[in-house]
Design a protein around this motif. Structure first.
Motif, PDB file in Angstrom:
ATOM      1  N   ALA A 256       0.832  -1.203   0.000  1.00 51.46           N
ATOM      2  CA  ALA A 256       0.000   0.000   0.000  1.00 51.46           C
ATOM      3  C   ALA A 256       0.867   1.254   0.000  1.00 51.46           C
ATOM      4  CB  ALA A 256      -0.934  -0.014   1.206  1.00 51.46           C
ATOM      5  N   ASP A 257       1.938   1.229   0.802  1.00 56.00           N
ATOM      6  CA  ASP A 257       2.847   2.377   0.834  1.00 56.00           C
ATOM      7  C   ASP A 257       3.533   2.577  -0.516  1.00 56.00           C
ATOM      8  OD1 ASP A 257       2.199   2.915   3.448  1.00 56.00           O
ATOM      9  OD2 ASP A 257       3.953   1.908   4.297  1.00 56.00           O
ATOM     10  N   VAL A 267      -7.044   3.399  -0.748  1.00 54.15           N
ATOM     11  CA  VAL A 267      -8.119   3.587   0.214  1.00 54.15           C
ATOM     12  C   VAL A 267      -7.948   2.565   1.340  1.00 54.15           C
ATOM     13  CG1 VAL A 267     -10.611   3.638   0.567  1.00 54.15           C
ATOM     14  CG2 VAL A 267      -9.649   4.360  -1.629  1.00 54.15           C
ATOM     15  N   SER A 268      -7.991   3.029   2.591  1.00 53.72           N
ATOM     16  CA  SER A 268      -7.841   2.146   3.749  1.00 53.72           C
ATOM     17  C   SER A 268      -9.041   2.284   4.671  1.00 53.72           C
ATOM     18  CB  SER A 268      -6.559   2.478   4.527  1.00 53.72           C
ATOM     19  OG  SER A 268      -5.412   2.273   3.711  1.00 53.72           O
ATOM     20  N   ILE A 477      -6.963  -3.577   8.915  1.00 55.65           N
ATOM     21  CA  ILE A 477      -7.173  -2.329   8.180  1.00 55.65           C
ATOM     22  C   ILE A 477      -6.982  -2.686   6.715  1.00 55.65           C
ATOM     23  CG2 ILE A 477      -6.300  -0.018   7.696  1.00 55.65           C
ATOM     24  CD1 ILE A 477      -5.618   0.255  10.629  1.00 55.65           C
ATOM     25  N   TYR A 478      -8.067  -2.639   5.982  1.00 52.95           N
ATOM     26  CA  TYR A 478      -8.088  -3.172   4.632  1.00 52.95           C
ATOM     27  C   TYR A 478      -7.767  -2.066   3.634  1.00 52.95           C
ATOM     28  CZ  TYR A 478      -9.629  -6.108   0.783  1.00 52.95           C
ATOM     29  OH  TYR A 478      -9.676  -6.859  -0.363  1.00 52.95           O
ATOM     30  N   SER A 479      -6.795  -2.326   2.757  1.00 55.39           N
ATOM     31  CA  SER A 479      -6.356  -1.320   1.794  1.00 55.39           C
ATOM     32  C   SER A 479      -6.468  -1.854   0.376  1.00 55.39           C
ATOM     33  CB  SER A 479      -4.909  -0.906   2.062  1.00 55.39           C
ATOM     34  OG  SER A 479      -4.779  -0.299   3.339  1.00 55.39           O
ATOM     35  N   TYR A 480      -6.859  -0.968  -0.527  1.00 60.47           N
ATOM     36  CA  TYR A 480      -6.888  -1.333  -1.943  1.00 60.47           C
ATOM     37  C   TYR A 480      -6.465  -0.134  -2.781  1.00 60.47           C
ATOM     38  CZ  TYR A 480     -11.604   0.811  -1.752  1.00 60.47           C
ATOM     39  OH  TYR A 480     -12.665   1.649  -1.557  1.00 60.47           O
ATOM     40  N   VAL A 489     -15.255   2.707  -6.609  1.00 59.28           N
ATOM     41  CA  VAL A 489     -15.210   1.376  -6.009  1.00 59.28           C
ATOM     42  C   VAL A 489     -15.147   1.571  -4.494  1.00 59.28           C
ATOM     43  CG1 VAL A 489     -13.935  -0.791  -5.804  1.00 59.28           C
ATOM     44  CG2 VAL A 489     -13.983   0.427  -7.990  1.00 59.28           C
ATOM     45  N   VAL A 490     -16.124   1.037  -3.776  1.00 61.01           N
ATOM     46  CA  VAL A 490     -16.210   1.331  -2.342  1.00 61.01           C
ATOM     47  C   VAL A 490     -16.248   0.044  -1.528  1.00 61.01           C
ATOM     48  CG1 VAL A 490     -17.483   2.549  -0.549  1.00 61.01           C
ATOM     49  CG2 VAL A 490     -17.461   3.445  -2.879  1.00 61.01           C
ATOM     50  N   TYR A 491     -15.357  -0.015  -0.561  1.00 61.83           N
ATOM     51  CA  TYR A 491     -15.273  -1.150   0.362  1.00 61.83           C
ATOM     52  C   TYR A 491     -15.884  -0.746   1.698  1.00 61.83           C
ATOM     53  CZ  TYR A 491     -13.144  -4.461   3.637  1.00 61.83           C
ATOM     54  OH  TYR A 491     -12.934  -5.393   4.619  1.00 61.83           O
TER      55      TYR A 491
END
Length: 504
Positions: A256-257, A267-268, A477-480, A489-491
């Protein structure tokens, strides 16, 4: 418009994060595989869904099949049931009877009527089918009836406050088609009422859905979604960077970084999914209460969060604190010295079973758990399994020792885990105790979650702090990452994904 827990559609459950297939991840092929239609969304996650059947399937696969099939009841921004979906209203007509009103005129994409009789059939499948993943939640239901095309009456043996909550996790299937095809046939070509239609699959490579032109609600902003998968996080990042995909799900902190540094939008979100260790208390060595306590004391969840995730996860101390941002009233604090004293010189052998490709950094987490247990004096053997095999072995009571997987509260009430994991007859059944069974039943007989909270606090204390059947580790903590120009796109925190407003 059907929405999920963040006023979105409940279109997925990356809960156990069932994901997609970019032709690279373990199956070879062209890494640029995907739809040639620029209006299609190319979505990449971390594992192939085990099934597209919502009756039989673990909720990890929702990210794909919930684009086609829909929940009976939607959820709002507080993760509570709302009256905007297939079911538009409900009343509790007595302590043991609920009456639900359906939206009229909806049809499945194969032409079958999505009416009250279809709801009855789906609920009875959920309660009675041997393959049903949710059957334990509906064991108290004595009858489901449809007095007319838009009315469903659910009767329970004992009062049960959470029936509307449970229906947010039941997805409507067409009765005739499902009976004809069975679980495997339905999984091969699912049919529903949702905003997308199943468009086909390339086994081991990809699954595609296309926009449903006859959808009863708001039509998708795109022409469809092509799902692919890559088990390695480095591959998911590389495919995003190469513009082979539009959205790359489940990026660990390091990736993610890197994506952020490369200029991608990341997005996290704190997920409600909690990675949990389950101790099999019906078999050696964890039929020994002292050894269960030793295992619980040996594992330092704060060190896992900091050492593996760099603080980008939330150390969790409870099983029944289902909503993000909540913690239990009582917890276990790691104490390695005390753990060593409890183990003594016995050096008990234990298996640590886990699905290495299913959750972010799961191999490293399992190894950290195992290392802590070894420091306490246990002799550890690692058993990595694919997720589908793990679920089957958990349900079949084939495991011993400690097994790790993500507990996903697709229904944001404590009973989802109390009934799902704590009862003697439950998904895991790893901690059978008549007193726990009585308390779970007593909690359900209260007027609502708030009235039952004291009982859930007691249950959490018994299962986690006193009996040490469950070792909560952390909430993810979910990241995409999103490709250039990709938006919408929304989680959501219940591991749901809404693709309907996605554009590129």
């Amino acid at each position: 418009m059907i929405k999920n827990g963040l006023t979105l559609r409940r279109l997925a459950g990356v809960a156990a994060a069932a994901v997609m297939a970019v032709g690279v991840a373990g199956c070879g092929g062209d890494s640029s595989a995907g739809s040639s239609d620029t209006s299609d969304i190319r979505a990449l996650l971390n594992a192939q869904p085990a099934t597209l059947d919502p009756i039989a399937g673990a909720r990890s696969a929702q990210v794909v099949w919930a684009t086609v099939v829909e929940p009976l009841i939607n959820t709002d921004s507080n993760l509570e049931p709302e009256r905007t979906g297939i079911i538009t209203d409900w009343t509790r007509t007595s302590p043991t009877k609920w009456t639900f009103t359906m939206r009229s005129g909806i049809k499945f994409s194969n032409g079958e009527a999505a009416d009250a009789s279809a709801v009855v059939d789906t609920l009875l499948l959920t309660r009675d089918a041997d393959t049903s993943i949710l059957k334990t939640y509906f064991a108290n239901v004595t009858s489901v009836e449809a007095p007319d095309d838009t009315t469903v009456v659910v009767t329970t043996k004992r009062p049960q406050y959470n029936i509307p909550n449970l229906l947010t996790n039941v997805y409507l299937v067409p009765p005739k088609y499902y009976k004809e095809k069975g679980p495997e046939g339905f999984s091969a070509a699912p049919v529903g009422t949702g905003p997308y239609l199943f468009a086909g699959s390339k086994p081991g490579r990809e699954i595609s859905v296309k926009a449903n032109p006859d959808y009863w609600g708001e039509k998708p902003a795109n022409t469809g979604v092509t799902f692919t998968w890559a088990t390695e996080a480095s591959q998911r990042l590389a495919l995003l960077q190469s513009k082979s995909v539009d959205v790359s799900f489940d990026l660990p902190p390091a990736q993610a970084d890197q994506a952020k540094k490369a200029g991608f939008k990341v997005v996290s979100t704190e997920s409600a999914m909690k990675i949990t260790g389950f101790l099999e208390t019906t078999k050696p060595p964890f039929d020994n209460a002292k050894l269960r306590e030793a295992a619980a004391l040996a594992i330092n969840r704060d060190e896992i969060v900091q050492g593996i995730f760099g603080g980008k996860a939330v150390a969790d101390s409870g099983l029944l604190n289902v909503k993000p941002g909540t913690q239990p009233t009582a917890k276990v604090t790691a104490d390695l010295d005390q753990a060593k004293q409890l183990v003594g010189s016995s050096a008990p052998a234990i298996n640590v079973t886990y699905p290495p490709a299913q959750y972010t950094n799961m191999k490293e987490v399992a190894e950290a758990v195992g290392a802590s247990l070894e420091q306490a004096g246990f002799k550890v053997k690692y058993q990595p399994l694919d997720y589908g095999t793990l679920v089957k072995q958990v349900a079949g009571r084939q495991l011993n020792g400690l097994f790790i997987f993500g507990a996903v509260p697709n229904v944001a009430v404590p009973d989802f885990f109390a009934s799902g994991f704590m009862k003697s007859v439950s998904i895991t059944g790893n901690c059978p105790d008549p007193e726990i069974d009585k308390l779970v039943a007593k909690a359900l007989e209260q007027k609502g979650t708030e009235a039952a909270q004291g009982i859930y606090d007691e249950l959490n204390t018994i299962g986690v702090v006193q009996k040490h059947c469950y070792i909560p580790l952390y909430k993810q903590i979910y990241s995409y990452g999103l490709g250039s120009g990709v938006d919408g796109v929304v989680y959501g925190p219940l591991n749901s994904v809404d693709f309907t407003n996605a554009t590129r």
